[in-house]
Design a protein around this motif. Sequence first.
Motif, PDB file in Angstrom:
ATOM      1  N   UNK A  77      35.866  22.290 146.435  1.00 48.59           N
ATOM      2  CA  UNK A  77      35.444  20.900 146.244  1.00 48.59           C
ATOM      3  C   UNK A  77      36.608  19.938 146.493  1.00 48.59           C
ATOM      4  N   UNK A  78      37.799  20.290 146.029  1.00 44.91           N
ATOM      5  CA  UNK A  78      38.961  19.423 146.260  1.00 44.91           C
ATOM      6  C   UNK A  78      39.320  19.365 147.742  1.00 44.91           C
ATOM      7  N   UNK A  90      37.058  10.014 138.386  1.00 44.90           N
ATOM      8  CA  UNK A  90      36.037  10.969 138.822  1.00 44.90           C
ATOM      9  C   UNK A  90      35.849  12.076 137.788  1.00 44.90           C
ATOM     10  N   UNK A  91      34.711  12.753 137.881  1.00 51.09           N
ATOM     11  CA  UNK A  91      34.410  13.897 137.017  1.00 51.09           C
ATOM     12  C   UNK A  91      34.114  15.113 137.877  1.00 51.09           C
ATOM     13  N   UNK A 117      44.735  14.812 140.304  1.00 54.57           N
ATOM     14  CA  UNK A 117      44.542  13.597 139.527  1.00 54.57           C
ATOM     15  C   UNK A 117      43.127  13.372 139.018  1.00 54.57           C
ATOM     16  N   UNK A 118      42.316  14.436 138.958  1.00 51.13           N
ATOM     17  CA  UNK A 118      40.946  14.304 138.445  1.00 51.13           C
ATOM     18  C   UNK A 118      41.024  13.889 136.971  1.00 51.13           C
ATOM     19  N   UNK A 119      40.249  12.879 136.592  1.00 53.14           N
ATOM     20  CA  UNK A 119      40.325  12.333 135.249  1.00 53.14           C
ATOM     21  C   UNK A 119      39.508  13.046 134.194  1.00 53.14           C
ATOM     22  N   UNK A 145      46.369  15.753 129.947  1.00 52.30           N
ATOM     23  CA  UNK A 145      45.741  14.444 129.804  1.00 52.30           C
ATOM     24  C   UNK A 145      44.384  14.293 130.461  1.00 52.30           C
ATOM     25  N   UNK A 146      43.824  15.388 130.954  1.00 51.97           N
ATOM     26  CA  UNK A 146      42.489  15.344 131.561  1.00 51.97           C
ATOM     27  C   UNK A 146      41.456  15.393 130.434  1.00 51.97           C
ATOM     28  N   UNK A 147      40.463  14.519 130.486  1.00 51.53           N
ATOM     29  CA  UNK A 147      39.372  14.564 129.505  1.00 51.53           C
ATOM     30  C   UNK A 147      38.502  15.774 129.822  1.00 51.53           C
ATOM     31  N   UNK A 148      38.193  16.576 128.815  1.00 54.35           N
ATOM     32  CA  UNK A 148      37.422  17.809 129.008  1.00 54.35           C
ATOM     33  C   UNK A 148      36.211  17.792 128.091  1.00 54.35           C
ATOM     34  N   UNK A 149      35.061  18.103 128.673  1.00 56.14           N
ATOM     35  CA  UNK A 149      33.817  18.237 127.906  1.00 56.14           C
ATOM     36  C   UNK A 149      33.268  19.636 128.152  1.00 56.14           C
TER      37      UNK A 149
END
Length: 181
Positions: A77-78, A90-91, A117-119, A145-149
């Motif tokens: 995907x990257x 982006x997610x 740099x994916x957020x 520092x990446x938001x993870x769900x």
Amino acid sequence: MSTPGHDQVLAACKEGALLPGRDDGALLEQAIALSRHCPPSRTAYSVGAVLVAADGSVLSTGYSRQDGSPVHAEEAALRALPPGAELRTATLYCSLEPCSERASAPRPCAELIVSAGVGRVVVGWREPELFVARCRGLEQLRDAGVAVEELPAYADLARRSNGHLPLGRPATGPPGEGGPA
């Protein structure tokens, strides 16, 4: 290598046909749908990934081994990103936790995601202890520092794409002979 099934899922993603709205569950289901197109490997998981911009548009998709190489879904995907894509907002939706260790490439997916740099990353299934004793992909992302769900309600759905693997018992040996890809 693109398959008709992958092309249909990608077209549906881009047209929003699979999206009842920008819903994490629906986008994770798209990643899981892509994982079903992975050529099975007894030494690797089948994983799908969908990278989505802040406005909900699909930037790129990928799935494991899609080009016949040991490429991982997140990596594919990257690589498929359009030039200049904004990734801080982006997610990345992944059917399986991004790898923290890798035998088939010098950099694991968690590191690639951070470097790109994916957020934000959303996953459906934590990596079981089949190829790696304790995957730390989500922890590495959070530490950077990446938001993870995590959406564990989707774990069983993601697991179904991996029926070719002996889940519950570790593989041994070098890559291609029972070890990790």
